[in-house]
Design a protein around this motif. Structure first.
Motif, PDB file in Angstrom:
ATOM      1  N   ALA A  90      -5.738  -4.624   4.839  1.00 31.37           N
ATOM      2  CA  ALA A  90      -4.321  -4.665   4.455  1.00 31.37           C
ATOM      3  C   ALA A  90      -3.915  -3.376   3.757  1.00 31.37           C
ATOM      4  O   ALA A  90      -2.833  -2.831   4.015  1.00 31.37           O
ATOM      5  N   ALA A  91      -4.776  -2.882   2.855  1.00 29.54           N
ATOM      6  CA  ALA A  91      -4.475  -1.641   2.149  1.00 29.54           C
ATOM      7  C   ALA A  91      -4.346  -0.474   3.115  1.00 29.54           C
ATOM      8  O   ALA A  91      -3.424   0.347   3.014  1.00 29.54           O
ATOM      9  N   ILE A  92      -5.258  -0.384   4.073  1.00 26.15           N
ATOM     10  CA  ILE A  92      -5.229   0.713   5.049  1.00 26.15           C
ATOM     11  C   ILE A  92      -3.974   0.632   5.908  1.00 26.15           C
ATOM     12  O   ILE A  92      -3.268   1.626   6.099  1.00 26.15           O
ATOM     13  N   GLU A  93      -3.678  -0.570   6.415  1.00 26.51           N
ATOM     14  CA  GLU A  93      -2.512  -0.743   7.280  1.00 26.51           C
ATOM     15  C   GLU A  93      -1.206  -0.480   6.522  1.00 26.51           C
ATOM     16  O   GLU A  93      -0.251   0.081   7.069  1.00 26.51           O
ATOM     17  N   ALA A  94      -1.150  -0.902   5.263  1.00 25.87           N
ATOM     18  CA  ALA A  94       0.076  -0.728   4.473  1.00 25.87           C
ATOM     19  C   ALA A  94       0.287   0.720   4.049  1.00 25.87           C
ATOM     20  O   ALA A  94       1.408   1.122   3.732  1.00 25.87           O
ATOM     21  N   GLY A  95      -0.793   1.492   4.023  1.00 25.56           N
ATOM     22  CA  GLY A  95      -0.684   2.883   3.597  1.00 25.56           C
ATOM     23  C   GLY A  95      -1.029   3.100   2.140  1.00 25.56           C
ATOM     24  O   GLY A  95      -0.691   4.140   1.557  1.00 25.56           O
ATOM     25  N   ALA A  96      -1.723   2.126   1.527  1.00 28.00           N
ATOM     26  CA  ALA A  96      -2.144   2.268   0.131  1.00 28.00           C
ATOM     27  C   ALA A  96      -3.412   3.125   0.042  1.00 28.00           C
ATOM     28  O   ALA A  96      -4.164   3.238   1.000  1.00 28.00           O
ATOM     29  N   ASN A  97      -3.625   3.694  -1.134  1.00 30.25           N
ATOM     30  CA  ASN A  97      -4.814   4.518  -1.360  1.00 30.25           C
ATOM     31  C   ASN A  97      -6.021   3.699  -1.805  1.00 30.25           C
ATOM     32  O   ASN A  97      -7.173   4.083  -1.569  1.00 30.25           O
ATOM     33  N   ASP A  98      -5.749   2.575  -2.469  1.00 28.28           N
ATOM     34  CA  ASP A  98      -6.834   1.773  -3.027  1.00 28.28           C
ATOM     35  C   ASP A  98      -6.309   0.365  -3.276  1.00 28.28           C
ATOM     36  O   ASP A  98      -5.101   0.103  -3.161  1.00 28.28           O
ATOM     37  N   PHE A  99      -7.208  -0.544  -3.645  1.00 25.57           N
ATOM     38  CA  PHE A  99      -6.809  -1.918  -3.929  1.00 25.57           C
ATOM     39  C   PHE A  99      -7.827  -2.544  -4.860  1.00 25.57           C
ATOM     40  O   PHE A  99      -8.949  -2.055  -5.006  1.00 25.57           O
ATOM     41  N   GLU A 100      -7.430  -3.628  -5.505  1.00 31.55           N
ATOM     42  CA  GLU A 100      -8.357  -4.451  -6.261  1.00 31.55           C
ATOM     43  C   GLU A 100      -7.855  -5.888  -6.225  1.00 31.55           C
ATOM     44  O   GLU A 100      -6.639  -6.131  -6.250  1.00 31.55           O
TER      45      GLU A 100
END
Length: 243
Positions: free
Chosen positions: A149-159
């Motif tokens: 989801a983070a990659i598809e959304a364009g985020a740099n990181d997640f937790e």
């Protein structure tokens, strides 16, 4: 006695709600002042509008705040955005964002609140934080792949985030904080909303790089210090290196 406590509790809740709405209106005004009145081209304003909507701030109030900040409204009073840097007790780094129409009044009041800590100068501890976009959201898909989801959304990181960490995330839902570029808050929030996620927070803020070790007593003392800052009417957000 029970009835009296009920009334007192309602009064406290209403006061907190009024303070929250006031802070959101200030945030809208300053965001529009700094980046213009179009949320589509102003990520900070977009994030503030999303926050206002989730807090049930009316459309008229949102539009008046934006008009005030962008200079297109009848109310031309100035609203300044000030960032204070310093340390809470036990050397915990803190960044405090303030929106005020009276710097001469607010600055001494913030200085007093820092008596139990240390109020630094500009640039004294910002290097201990990353200035980023933060999007917090949840989904009912128990098998959700947060990394995908983070990659598809364009985020740099997640937790991952739980209900205990953010009570806006319902129990039983899969929650996450997505860390983005400041200019990508709008795009990440939009992608998540279009793919079954409920966005609860969308803002630009400061994320601590490291966290001092604290025992329970120290954590309680730091918590009281931070709460006193957050209760000030002109304080918009308090960012601290506390897990």
């Amino acid at each position: 006695m029970g009835r009296q406590w009920l009334h007192a509790k309602r009064a406290i809740v209403n006061l907190k709600k009024g303070q929250m709405v006031g802070k959101i209106v200030k945030e809208l005004t300053v965001a529009a002042k700094l980046g213009g009145g179009d949320p589509a081209g102003n990520p900070r304003l977009f994030a503030a509008v999303e926050k206002a909507r989730k807090a049930s701030v009316t459309r008229d109030v949102i539009e008046r705040a934006i008009a005030k900040g962008s200079g297109t409204g009848s109310d031309k009073s100035a609203m300044d955005h000030i960032v204070f840097e310093g340390y809470a007790p036990h050397k915990v780094p803190v960044i405090v964002e303030v929106y005020t129409d009276n710097v001469q009044r607010t600055t001494p009041e913030i200085r007093v609140l820092f008596k139990k800590g240390v109020l630094g100068t500009t640039g004294s501890n910002k290097f201990l934080f990353d200035h980023v976009g933060l999007v917090e959201a949840h989904t009912g898909d128990a098998a959700a792949d947060l990394e995908a989801a983070a990659i598809e959304a364009g985020a740099n990181d997640f937790e991952p985030l739980t209900h205990q960490q953010n009570d806006d995330i319902p129990e039983g839902r899969v929650g996450a904080r997505f860390v983005t570029e400041r200019t990508a808050v709008h795009a990440v929030s939009t992608w998540l909303a279009q793919h079954g996620w409920s966005v609860v927070t969308s803002e630009i803020g400061y994320l601590a790089k490291t966290f001092p070790e604290l025992d329970d007593a120290a954590r309680a003392e730091v918590g009281e210090f931070l709460q006193a800052l957050e209760d000030h009417d002109d304080v918009q957000r308090v960012w601290a290196a506390v897990k």
